[in-house]
Design a protein around this motif. Structure first.
Motif, PDB file in Angstrom:
ATOM      1  N   VAL A  64       0.837  -1.202   0.000  1.00  0.00           N
ATOM      2  CA  VAL A  64       0.000   0.000   0.000  1.00  0.00           C
ATOM      3  C   VAL A  64       0.870   1.249   0.000  1.00  0.00           C
ATOM      4  N   SER A  65       1.982   1.210   0.735  1.00  0.00           N
ATOM      5  CA  SER A  65       2.837   2.394   0.826  1.00  0.00           C
ATOM      6  C   SER A  65       3.467   2.748  -0.521  1.00  0.00           C
ATOM      7  N   PHE A  66       3.622   1.780  -1.414  1.00  0.00           N
ATOM      8  CA  PHE A  66       4.190   2.051  -2.722  1.00  0.00           C
ATOM      9  C   PHE A  66       3.152   2.519  -3.724  1.00  0.00           C
ATOM     10  N   GLY A  67       1.878   2.264  -3.468  1.00  0.00           N
ATOM     11  CA  GLY A  67       0.834   2.676  -4.397  1.00  0.00           C
ATOM     12  C   GLY A  67       0.755   1.730  -5.587  1.00  0.00           C
ATOM     13  N   ALA A  68      -0.175   2.013  -6.470  1.00  0.00           N
ATOM     14  CA  ALA A  68      -0.398   1.154  -7.633  1.00  0.00           C
ATOM     15  C   ALA A  68       0.380   1.668  -8.839  1.00  0.00           C
ATOM     16  N   CYS A  69       0.745   0.771  -9.691  1.00  0.00           N
ATOM     17  CA  CYS A  69       1.396   1.124 -10.951  1.00  0.00           C
ATOM     18  C   CYS A  69       0.535   0.540 -12.067  1.00  0.00           C
ATOM     19  N   GLU A  70      -0.416   1.324 -12.532  1.00  0.00           N
ATOM     20  CA  GLU A  70      -1.390   0.851 -13.513  1.00  0.00           C
ATOM     21  C   GLU A  70      -0.731   0.339 -14.790  1.00  0.00           C
ATOM     22  N   ASP A  71       0.397   0.935 -15.173  1.00  0.00           N
ATOM     23  CA  ASP A  71       1.068   0.499 -16.397  1.00  0.00           C
ATOM     24  C   ASP A  71       1.478  -0.964 -16.324  1.00  0.00           C
ATOM     25  N   LEU A  72       1.984  -1.407 -15.188  1.00  0.00           N
ATOM     26  CA  LEU A  72       2.420  -2.793 -15.044  1.00  0.00           C
ATOM     27  C   LEU A  72       1.240  -3.735 -14.861  1.00  0.00           C
ATOM     28  N   VAL A  73       0.237  -3.314 -14.141  1.00  0.00           N
ATOM     29  CA  VAL A  73      -0.921  -4.161 -13.861  1.00  0.00           C
ATOM     30  C   VAL A  73      -1.643  -4.539 -15.152  1.00  0.00           C
ATOM     31  N   SER A  74      -1.641  -3.640 -16.116  1.00  0.00           N
ATOM     32  CA  SER A  74      -2.404  -3.874 -17.346  1.00  0.00           C
ATOM     33  C   SER A  74      -1.663  -4.749 -18.362  1.00  0.00           C
ATOM     34  N   LEU A  75      -0.399  -5.077 -18.115  1.00  0.00           N
ATOM     35  CA  LEU A  75       0.373  -5.875 -19.068  1.00  0.00           C
ATOM     36  C   LEU A  75       0.008  -7.355 -18.980  1.00  0.00           C
ATOM     37  N   ASP A  76      -0.062  -8.010 -20.153  1.00  0.00           N
ATOM     38  CA  ASP A  76      -0.222  -9.462 -20.128  1.00  0.00           C
ATOM     39  C   ASP A  76       1.174 -10.089 -20.030  1.00  0.00           C
ATOM     40  N   ASP A  77       1.259 -11.403 -19.943  1.00  0.00           N
ATOM     41  CA  ASP A  77       2.548 -12.074 -19.731  1.00  0.00           C
ATOM     42  C   ASP A  77       3.559 -11.757 -20.829  1.00  0.00           C
ATOM     43  N   ASP A  78       3.116 -11.783 -22.101  1.00  0.00           N
ATOM     44  CA  ASP A  78       4.040 -11.508 -23.204  1.00  0.00           C
ATOM     45  C   ASP A  78       4.550 -10.070 -23.160  1.00  0.00           C
ATOM     46  N   GLN A  79       3.681  -9.136 -22.869  1.00  0.00           N
ATOM     47  CA  GLN A  79       4.093  -7.739 -22.776  1.00  0.00           C
ATOM     48  C   GLN A  79       5.072  -7.539 -21.624  1.00  0.00           C
ATOM     49  N   MET A  80       4.829  -8.225 -20.519  1.00  0.00           N
ATOM     50  CA  MET A  80       5.739  -8.115 -19.365  1.00  0.00           C
ATOM     51  C   MET A  80       7.106  -8.681 -19.724  1.00  0.00           C
ATOM     52  N   ARG A  81       7.143  -9.830 -20.395  1.00  0.00           N
ATOM     53  CA  ARG A  81       8.430 -10.408 -20.818  1.00  0.00           C
ATOM     54  C   ARG A  81       9.171  -9.453 -21.746  1.00  0.00           C
ATOM     55  N   ASP A  82       8.451  -8.866 -22.707  1.00  0.00           N
ATOM     56  CA  ASP A  82       9.081  -7.908 -23.640  1.00  0.00           C
ATOM     57  C   ASP A  82       9.645  -6.705 -22.905  1.00  0.00           C
ATOM     58  N   MET A  83       8.890  -6.178 -21.949  1.00  0.00           N
ATOM     59  CA  MET A  83       9.338  -5.022 -21.208  1.00  0.00           C
ATOM     60  C   MET A  83      10.600  -5.350 -20.396  1.00  0.00           C
ATOM     61  N   ILE A  84      10.596  -6.509 -19.735  1.00  0.00           N
ATOM     62  CA  ILE A  84      11.758  -6.914 -18.946  1.00  0.00           C
ATOM     63  C   ILE A  84      12.966  -7.162 -19.846  1.00  0.00           C
ATOM     64  N   ALA A  85      12.749  -7.808 -20.983  1.00  0.00           N
ATOM     65  CA  ALA A  85      13.841  -8.104 -21.908  1.00  0.00           C
ATOM     66  C   ALA A  85      14.464  -6.848 -22.486  1.00  0.00           C
ATOM     67  N   SER A  86      13.680  -5.798 -22.599  1.00  0.00           N
ATOM     68  CA  SER A  86      14.191  -4.548 -23.204  1.00  0.00           C
ATOM     69  C   SER A  86      15.048  -3.741 -22.234  1.00  0.00           C
ATOM     70  N   ARG A  87      15.096  -4.141 -20.985  1.00  0.00           N
ATOM     71  CA  ARG A  87      15.857  -3.349 -19.987  1.00  0.00           C
ATOM     72  C   ARG A  87      17.268  -3.800 -19.890  1.00  0.00           C
TER      73      ARG A  87
END
Length: 94
Positions: free
Chosen positions: A71-94
């Motif tokens: 709760v202290s960190f709050g929500a990150c809507e950008d990450l919550v809305s990602l599906d598994d493939d989008q999350m993998r792509d985002m992580i791989a791009s870092r």
């Protein structure tokens, strides 16, 4: 409100790993430091200086403590809305 600078030293590899998680949460190092210091000021609870896995308030339910931290960190809507493939792509791009 007057502000003050807080500084400290950590291992460079620890810093790099932590920054990756902090960025993924949509926060900055300053945000995390501010949250930790504000929580200490509010609760009087200080993180254990040992391995970091335990806190001085260890008698409290760990799930309750985790919930408070989330709760202290709050929500990150950008990450919550990602599906598994989008999350993998985002992580791989870092």
């Amino acid at each position: 409100m007057a502000t003050a600078v807080v500084s400290g030293r950590v291992d460079a590899q620890v810093k790099a790993r932590a920054e990756a998680f902090i960025r993924a949460a949509g926060l900055s190092a300053g945000d995390v430091i501010r949250v930790v210091w504000e929580r200490i000021a509010r609760t009087g609870e200080i993180p254990d200086a040992g391995d970091g896995a335990e806190r001085l308030d260890a008698s409290r339910d760990p799930l309750e403590r985790l919930s408070e931290l989330r709760v202290s960190f709050g929500a990150c809507e950008d990450l919550v809305s990602l599906d598994d493939d989008q999350m993998r792509d985002m992580i791989a791009s870092r």
